[in-house]
Design a protein around this motif. Structure first.
Motif, PDB file in Angstrom:
ATOM      1  N   LEU A 195     -13.161  33.700  -8.163  1.00  0.00           N
ATOM      2  CA  LEU A 195     -12.419  33.036  -9.246  1.00  0.00           C
ATOM      3  C   LEU A 195     -10.949  32.838  -8.864  1.00  0.00           C
ATOM      4  N   GLN A 196     -10.700  32.765  -7.596  1.00  0.00           N
ATOM      5  CA  GLN A 196      -9.319  32.630  -7.135  1.00  0.00           C
ATOM      6  C   GLN A 196      -9.226  31.644  -5.989  1.00  0.00           C
ATOM      7  N   PRO A 197      -8.426  30.579  -6.053  1.00  0.00           N
ATOM      8  CA  PRO A 197      -7.705  30.109  -7.232  1.00  0.00           C
ATOM      9  C   PRO A 197      -8.670  29.814  -8.389  1.00  0.00           C
ATOM     10  N   ASP A 198      -8.140  29.919  -9.576  1.00  0.00           N
ATOM     11  CA  ASP A 198      -8.960  29.870 -10.791  1.00  0.00           C
ATOM     12  C   ASP A 198      -9.663  28.508 -10.956  1.00  0.00           C
ATOM     13  N   PRO A 199     -11.013  28.525 -10.983  1.00  0.00           N
ATOM     14  CA  PRO A 199     -11.754  27.245 -11.002  1.00  0.00           C
ATOM     15  C   PRO A 199     -11.522  26.412 -12.263  1.00  0.00           C
ATOM     16  N   GLN A 200     -11.349  27.090 -13.410  1.00  0.00           N
ATOM     17  CA  GLN A 200     -11.116  26.281 -14.620  1.00  0.00           C
ATOM     18  C   GLN A 200      -9.703  25.679 -14.612  1.00  0.00           C
ATOM     19  N   VAL A 201      -8.767  26.399 -14.019  1.00  0.00           N
ATOM     20  CA  VAL A 201      -7.422  25.827 -13.916  1.00  0.00           C
ATOM     21  C   VAL A 201      -7.464  24.606 -12.992  1.00  0.00           C
ATOM     22  N   ILE A 202      -8.193  24.744 -11.894  1.00  0.00           N
ATOM     23  CA  ILE A 202      -8.330  23.597 -10.979  1.00  0.00           C
ATOM     24  C   ILE A 202      -8.976  22.432 -11.716  1.00  0.00           C
ATOM     25  N   SER A 203     -10.037  22.745 -12.455  1.00  0.00           N
ATOM     26  CA  SER A 203     -10.729  21.679 -13.180  1.00  0.00           C
ATOM     27  C   SER A 203      -9.777  20.949 -14.124  1.00  0.00           C
ATOM     28  N   ARG A 204      -9.039  21.724 -14.915  1.00  0.00           N
ATOM     29  CA  ARG A 204      -8.195  21.092 -15.944  1.00  0.00           C
ATOM     30  C   ARG A 204      -7.013  20.352 -15.327  1.00  0.00           C
ATOM     31  N   ARG A 205      -6.468  20.884 -14.250  1.00  0.00           N
ATOM     32  CA  ARG A 205      -5.262  20.253 -13.705  1.00  0.00           C
ATOM     33  C   ARG A 205      -5.580  19.179 -12.669  1.00  0.00           C
ATOM     34  N   LEU A 206      -6.656  19.353 -11.954  1.00  0.00           N
ATOM     35  CA  LEU A 206      -6.908  18.404 -10.854  1.00  0.00           C
ATOM     36  C   LEU A 206      -8.084  17.463 -11.101  1.00  0.00           C
ATOM     37  N   PHE A 207      -8.871  17.714 -12.117  1.00  0.00           N
ATOM     38  CA  PHE A 207     -10.068  16.882 -12.307  1.00  0.00           C
ATOM     39  C   PHE A 207     -10.082  16.110 -13.624  1.00  0.00           C
ATOM     40  N   THR A 208      -9.235  16.486 -14.569  1.00  0.00           N
ATOM     41  CA  THR A 208      -9.344  15.884 -15.908  1.00  0.00           C
ATOM     42  C   THR A 208      -8.919  14.416 -15.915  1.00  0.00           C
ATOM     43  N   ARG A 209      -9.720  13.610 -16.602  1.00  0.00           N
ATOM     44  CA  ARG A 209      -9.368  12.185 -16.777  1.00  0.00           C
ATOM     45  C   ARG A 209      -8.261  12.052 -17.815  1.00  0.00           C
ATOM     46  N   GLU A 210      -7.147  11.506 -17.417  1.00  0.00           N
ATOM     47  CA  GLU A 210      -6.045  11.285 -18.367  1.00  0.00           C
ATOM     48  C   GLU A 210      -6.443  10.195 -19.352  1.00  0.00           C
ATOM     49  N   GLN A 211      -6.077  10.365 -20.603  1.00  0.00           N
ATOM     50  CA  GLN A 211      -6.466   9.377 -21.615  1.00  0.00           C
ATOM     51  C   GLN A 211      -5.255   8.687 -22.227  1.00  0.00           C
ATOM     52  N   SER A 212      -5.327   7.358 -22.310  1.00  0.00           N
ATOM     53  CA  SER A 212      -4.227   6.627 -22.958  1.00  0.00           C
ATOM     54  C   SER A 212      -4.420   6.641 -24.474  1.00  0.00           C
ATOM     55  N   GLU A 213      -5.675   6.736 -24.940  1.00  0.00           N
ATOM     56  CA  GLU A 213      -5.954   6.764 -26.391  1.00  0.00           C
ATOM     57  C   GLU A 213      -6.948   7.901 -26.673  1.00  0.00           C
ATOM     58  N   PRO A 214      -6.453   9.149 -26.604  1.00  0.00           N
ATOM     59  CA  PRO A 214      -7.386  10.283 -26.733  1.00  0.00           C
ATOM     60  C   PRO A 214      -8.196  10.252 -28.021  1.00  0.00           C
ATOM     61  N   ASP A 215      -7.622   9.686 -29.094  1.00  0.00           N
ATOM     62  CA  ASP A 215      -8.361   9.663 -30.369  1.00  0.00           C
ATOM     63  C   ASP A 215      -9.566   8.736 -30.320  1.00  0.00           C
ATOM     64  N   LYS A 216      -9.557   7.828 -29.383  1.00  0.00           N
ATOM     65  CA  LYS A 216     -10.717   6.934 -29.274  1.00  0.00           C
ATOM     66  C   LYS A 216     -11.744   7.456 -28.277  1.00  0.00           C
ATOM     67  N   CYS A 217     -11.377   8.529 -27.607  1.00  0.00           N
ATOM     68  CA  CYS A 217     -12.303   9.099 -26.609  1.00  0.00           C
ATOM     69  C   CYS A 217     -12.902  10.413 -27.121  1.00  0.00           C
ATOM     70  N   ARG A 218     -12.052  11.227 -27.700  1.00  0.00           N
ATOM     71  CA  ARG A 218     -12.466  12.519 -28.256  1.00  0.00           C
ATOM     72  C   ARG A 218     -13.299  13.319 -27.243  1.00  0.00           C
ATOM     73  N   ASP A 219     -12.666  13.595 -26.123  1.00  0.00           N
ATOM     74  CA  ASP A 219     -13.302  14.387 -25.054  1.00  0.00           C
ATOM     75  C   ASP A 219     -14.685  13.860 -24.680  1.00  0.00           C
ATOM     76  N   GLY A 220     -14.835  12.560 -24.703  1.00  0.00           N
ATOM     77  CA  GLY A 220     -16.099  11.958 -24.280  1.00  0.00           C
ATOM     78  C   GLY A 220     -17.114  11.818 -25.393  1.00  0.00           C
ATOM     79  N   ARG A 221     -16.704  12.202 -26.630  1.00  0.00           N
ATOM     80  CA  ARG A 221     -17.682  12.100 -27.725  1.00  0.00           C
ATOM     81  C   ARG A 221     -17.597  10.756 -28.448  1.00  0.00           C
ATOM     82  N   GLY A 222     -16.633   9.908 -28.068  1.00  0.00           N
ATOM     83  CA  GLY A 222     -16.535   8.566 -28.626  1.00  0.00           C
ATOM     84  C   GLY A 222     -16.245   8.574 -30.114  1.00  0.00           C
ATOM     85  N   LEU A 223     -16.637   7.481 -30.815  1.00  0.00           N
ATOM     86  CA  LEU A 223     -16.370   7.338 -32.246  1.00  0.00           C
ATOM     87  C   LEU A 223     -17.683   7.370 -33.026  1.00  0.00           C
TER      88      LEU A 223
END
Ligand code: HEM
Length: 960
Positions: free
Chosen positions: A232-260
């Protein structure tokens, strides 16, 4: 050396010396001709590394290629003609295509690739099943890489077929065991019954001492990584959140991939898109991996649970616990839990020596492949008794798969029906309830449902066509033979439902392999050299010269394939096999006759099912029994390809209109059934066929997969971050970190995180800035250390001056260096921003494929010497060869300068859903977004084809 030169020239028909277009290039070509070809490396440290001499680079790509030599990335991407039309030089010189700039460029790429393949075969095959000692030491006068039979590949006493293959005597599969692909994968190689069957160990492509670096089992690993690595070192969830997350221009229309709500078309999730590859391609490769490998048993791992990170991060090069505020800001979950991976062996491996050098007999720990390693469509047809119970046969005709009629939707394909559902008595995990019945039901979604339904329909169409033929000519020879009565033809009317079912499986498997090799991969690697290379793997480079093709086939199978010398059995075998191609090698035999007779088209084919040398003679495992290596799984962690939302369209309305944005997670597991049945296969085809998939790059992984519900775990959150899990699994299974991974595959190492930045980008460009920002994050996460030049860190390569590579990676002793050695391999290949033109994957991933994609064909007798009517039926052989029952069909237009047959997947789509005719009319490769204008030579431009201008997907201003 002279022989090597002559043979390479002969085998690939490449003429690289000669004239050129500019005086500088002309001079370089002359120098190249004088210098000759580089030798194949004797030692790992002398490997090719896909870097060429200056004269070679200039001859094949002019100034651009020479400039590219300075960076770690492979040189051939800068050759003439290897990109779009802007990279093309002269087409012909004195009427000779191969002497022109383009000819030299593309032929040069093919030569480089062949060098890579030869050296990969030579240095990267390490079997974990106990045969490695023989591989290194040889046996009975034969070199290890020329061995063909291994005691470890015998069926063990107690195996149900032990007696049938010969018990404790010499084992040889025969009779019913060789007639078709067996359920568990035994008897593909009739002399090595166990090879490729379920629960055999994953192999390795890296030296065993380079595995499990975090265990610090040897000095090199300790020098390479200090004490910086852990599960768990370097921390895999930290890597995921900082290096893998898709940046969103309209997060309210995406809702973490759950859509509308109501899957409204107004929903929007940003992702980086590959303009030349569609969503069908993403789910295709998931569908393939379910056929090739799995570490899980019935969707579960080992019984004990583990924490999965979100606990610490590096601050000022010190691992520091995360505060609750930091956890909240990152969005990770400390309470997630996951079941650990299964391990097969984890005690210290035995050792042996050769020439005083110590070797390990296997990796420090091993894991098992729980499905068959063969390309046998086991995800559809089953791989053990449990999975087979989920495969439903049609009670009215047991040769068919069961498909049921659903509703009254328009479309001719609808009459073919849909998969039935898993029933209460079927073996299944609770989480699979409500899913369609399939042998491999895990990680199910609409994409996987799509391909299972598609190939179930295709299977049944093959059976229908066979039955039609049987009705027309009941007494004619079907082609099938029973090895117990090899001389007795089996008439169409006498073929049993079981025999026909198994022939259908063979045909569908081979079609899938053909689609993957000649359609999916050339679109994944969308440039001319790879188009030629992949078609070469299947059809051969000399397919238009049948006499030469036969002669080379005979030379490969009859001479090099039988040799006890390593060089013949590996290097020359691989080189000359590119002439006839791997598919079908050894599937015809001609009497020993003078060499010129090999060119005689009237020769009699004496291949016989009665002769084990004919049945099995076309396979070559290069001295190492076939199974996928652990490293192969790593480079198939392609979750970034999946979009969060699918742009839903309808073929019989206006396919240009996006009617809904359907969250992929709304189609997960049992929810796929309603999505499929309510909306229909053809609508999903158009939707996923038109939409671009996600680029395989950092900060582009699906949000829904970072937050996937996993109720089966019973953990506090009931969720898991699949992206973080990708890193954890690789660490659990001992995959070397990125830099050593590259060195092991014969690729240049990186010396700093900055090496990742694409050197071709103009300084100050937005993309360069974006990459620079990501590099900054990489440096924060993995950190730096003060280096110690006395610490040697690898045995895989040397510095250019012959000295050993040390902790300072070329910098002065005591300097601060990036912890580039620690980068997780999945992070590393996603950070490779510099890629060959049209490559949806990185060059590191590609090198893993060069070796293993070829081997998957080389090792399988049903793709080589047993591609015969005796197993496939006459109809089956024609079906695979011509992409269907109705003979070869050519595309009306050429594409990228080639006149091609209508592609195999397009034919499957048209057969199973004739209603897609108008939509597919302009499609050449079914994995190229269907409404894209394929345009001129390998363009990546995102432009609508005529008729699709109104499609809103083409109206985007931004690339995301
Ligand atoms: C809806 C889409 C998908 C879902 C829900 C999904 C889910 C998962 C999960 C939960 C695992 C972890 C299994 C474990 O180690 O316990 C996994 C592993 C994996 N996934 Fe996916 N996945 C999806 C799409 C894909 C795609 C498109 C690919 C492309 C090839 C892919 C390739 C892999 C590979 C190679 C593994 C490792 C399998 C192994 O260890 O044997 N997945 N996936």
């Amino acid at each position: 050396m002279k022989t090597l030169n002559r043979s390479l020239l002969l085998a690939t028909s490449l003429v690289l010396s000669g004239c050129s277009d500019s005086p500088g290039d002309l001079f370089a070509c002359a120098r190249l001709a004088v210098q000759g070809f580089r030798p194949i490396a004797d030692e790992r440290a002398q490997r090719f590394e896909s870097k060429v001499r200056e004269a070679t680079a200039r001859c094949r790509g002019g100034d651009r290629a020479v400039a590219g030599r300075a960076v770690p990335w492979i040189d051939w991407q800068n050759y003439w003609g290897a990109g779009d039309s802007s990279t093309r030089g002269a087409e012909s010189l004195f009427g000779f295509r191969h002497l022109s700039a383009n000819g030299r460029g593309i032929d040069g790429v093919l030569l480089d690739l062949e060098y890579s393949r030869i050296e990969l075969i030579k240095f990267n095959l390490l079997d974990n099943a106990g045969t490695y000692r023989d591989y290194v030491l040889g046996r009975g006068g034969a070199d290890g890489p020329a061995l063909k039979v291994w005691p470890e590949m015998r069926l063990p006493a107690g195996h149900p077929q032990y007696g049938a293959v010969g018990g404790d005597g010499a084992q040889l599969c025969q009779g019913d065991l060789i007639r078709a692909r067996t359920l568990t994968g035994i008897c593909n190689d009739i002399r090595n019954p166990l090879m490729g069957s379920i629960t055999t160990p994953f192999a390795r492509n890296v030296t065993f001492d380079a595995t499990f670096p975090d265990l610090g089992k040897n000095e090199l690993a300790r020098n390479r990584h200090g004490d910086r690595l852990g599960l768990l070192q370097p921390d895999p969830q930290v890597i995921s959140r900082r290096l893998f997350t898709r940046e969103q221009s309209e997060p309210d229309k995406c809702r973490d991939g759950r859509g509308l709500p109501d899957q409204s078309a107004d929903a929007h999730c940003d992702y980086l898109k590959a303009p030349f590859f569609n969503v069908l391609a993403a789910f295709w490769i998931q569908f393939m991996t379910h056929d090739w490998f799995s570490h899980l048993e019935e969707g579960r791992n080992a019984p004990d649970m583990m924490a999965v990170g979100c606990a610490s991060q590096r601050v000022g090069n010190v691992e520091t616990p995360l505060t609750p505020e930091q956890v909240a800001k990152l969005g990770c979950r400390p309470d997630d839990r996951m079941d650990r991976t299964f391990l097969a062996e984890d005690g210290d491996p035995a050792t042996f020596t050769r020439d005083g050098r110590p070797y390990l007999t296997r990796a420090y720990k091993t894991t098992r492949n729980t499905v068959t390693a063969w390309w046998d469509a086991s995800q559809v047809y089953g791989y053990d008794a449990t999975s087979r119970r989920r495969v439903k046969r049609d009670p009215a005709d047991p040769a068919k798969l069961s498909l049921v009629a659903i509703g009254e939707r328009k479309g001719e394909g609808e009459r073919l029906g849909y998969l039935p559902l898993l029933e209460a008595g079927d073996p299944m995990n609770p989480q699979w309830a409500g899913q369609e019945a399939a042998a491999f039901p895990d990680n199910w979604s609409i994409g996987i449902s799509f391909f299972h339904n598609l190939f179930a329909r295709e299977h049944n169409l093959f059976v229908d066509a066979f039955r039609k033929q049987a009705a027309a000519t009941p007494d004619a020879d079907s082609g099938l033979r029973n090895p117990a009565r090899p001389a007795a033809p089996i008439a169409y009317k006498d073929v049993s439902p079981d025999e026909l079912f198994e022939a259908g499986r063979l045909v569908v498997s081979a079609e899938i392999a053909k689609i993957h090799t000649t359609e999916w991969t050339p679109q994944l690697l969308y440039d001319e050299p790879l188009y030629v290379g992949m078609n070469g793997n299947w059809h051969g480079l000399v397919r238009h010269f049948p006499g030469l093709e036969r002669a080379l086939d005979k030379l490969v199978v009859g001479t090099y394939g039988k040799s006890a010398r390593a060089k013949d059995a590996t290097q020359w075998y691989s080189v000359f096999a590119s002439g006839p191609g791997i598919f079908g090698l050894g599937s015809h035999r001609y009497d020993g006759q003078p060499p010129f007779a090999r060119f005689d088209p009237k020769q009699k084919d004496i291949w016989s099912v009665d002769n084990p040398d004919h049945v099995n003679g076309g396979v070559n495992h290069f001295g190492s029994p076939f199974n996928f290596p652990e490293e192969f799984v790593t480079v198939y962690r392609l979750h970034a390809m999946v979009p969060d939302l699918i742009e839903y369209r309808e073929w019989d309305g206006d396919p240009n209109a996006i009617r809904n944005q359907v969250p992929v997670v709304d189609t997960a597991r049992g929810k796929a059934t309603d999505a499929m049945r309510r909306r229909g296969l053809a609508n999903w085809a158009v939707s996923m066929g038109r939409q671009r998939l996600g680029l395989l790059t950092l900060q582009n992984s699906p949000l829904f997969l970072q937050n996937l519900d996993m109720p089966r775990l019973g953990s506090a959150t009931g969720r898991i971050d699949v992206v973080a899990l990708d890193l954890i699994r690789d660490r659990e299974r001992g995959v070397p970190r990125f830099n050593e991974f590259r060195r092991q595959y014969g690729l240049r190492q990186l010396t700093s995180f900055d090496d990742f930045i694409d050197p071709r980008l103009p300084a100050g460009s937005p993309e360069r800035q974006r990459q620079g920002k990501i590099i900054g994050t990489l440096r924060e996460i993995y950190g730096q250390h003060r280096c110690d030049a006395s610490k040697v860190i690898t045995a895989a390569q040397l510095n250019a001056d012959g000295s050993r590579i040390n902790d300072c990676l070329g910098r002065p002793n005591g300097s601060m260096v990036d912890n580039v050695e620690d980068v997780d391999t999945v992070v590393g290949w996603q950070a490779e921003f510099a890629r060959p033109h049209g490559f949806a994957i990185s060059e590191t991933q590609f090198h893993v494929f060069i070796l293993n994609a070829s081997r998957r064909l080389f090792s399988d007798r049903f793709f080589t010497s047993s591609f015969r009517p005796e197993f496939y039926t006459h109809l089956g052989v024609r079906w695979v060869t011509d992409n269907g029952p109705d003979g070869p069909v050519m595309e009306k237009r050429s594409s990228n300068g080639h006149d091609d047959p209508v592609s195999p997947l397009k034919r499957v789509l048209l057969r199973t859903m004739p209603e897609l005719g108008p939509e597919l009319a302009q499609v050449v490769n079914a994995f190229d977004p269907w409404a894209r204008d394929r345009g001129a030579y390998y363009t990546l431009t995102w432009k609508a084809r005529p008729g699709a201008e109104a499609d809103p997907a083409f109206r985007e201003v931004k690339p995301r």
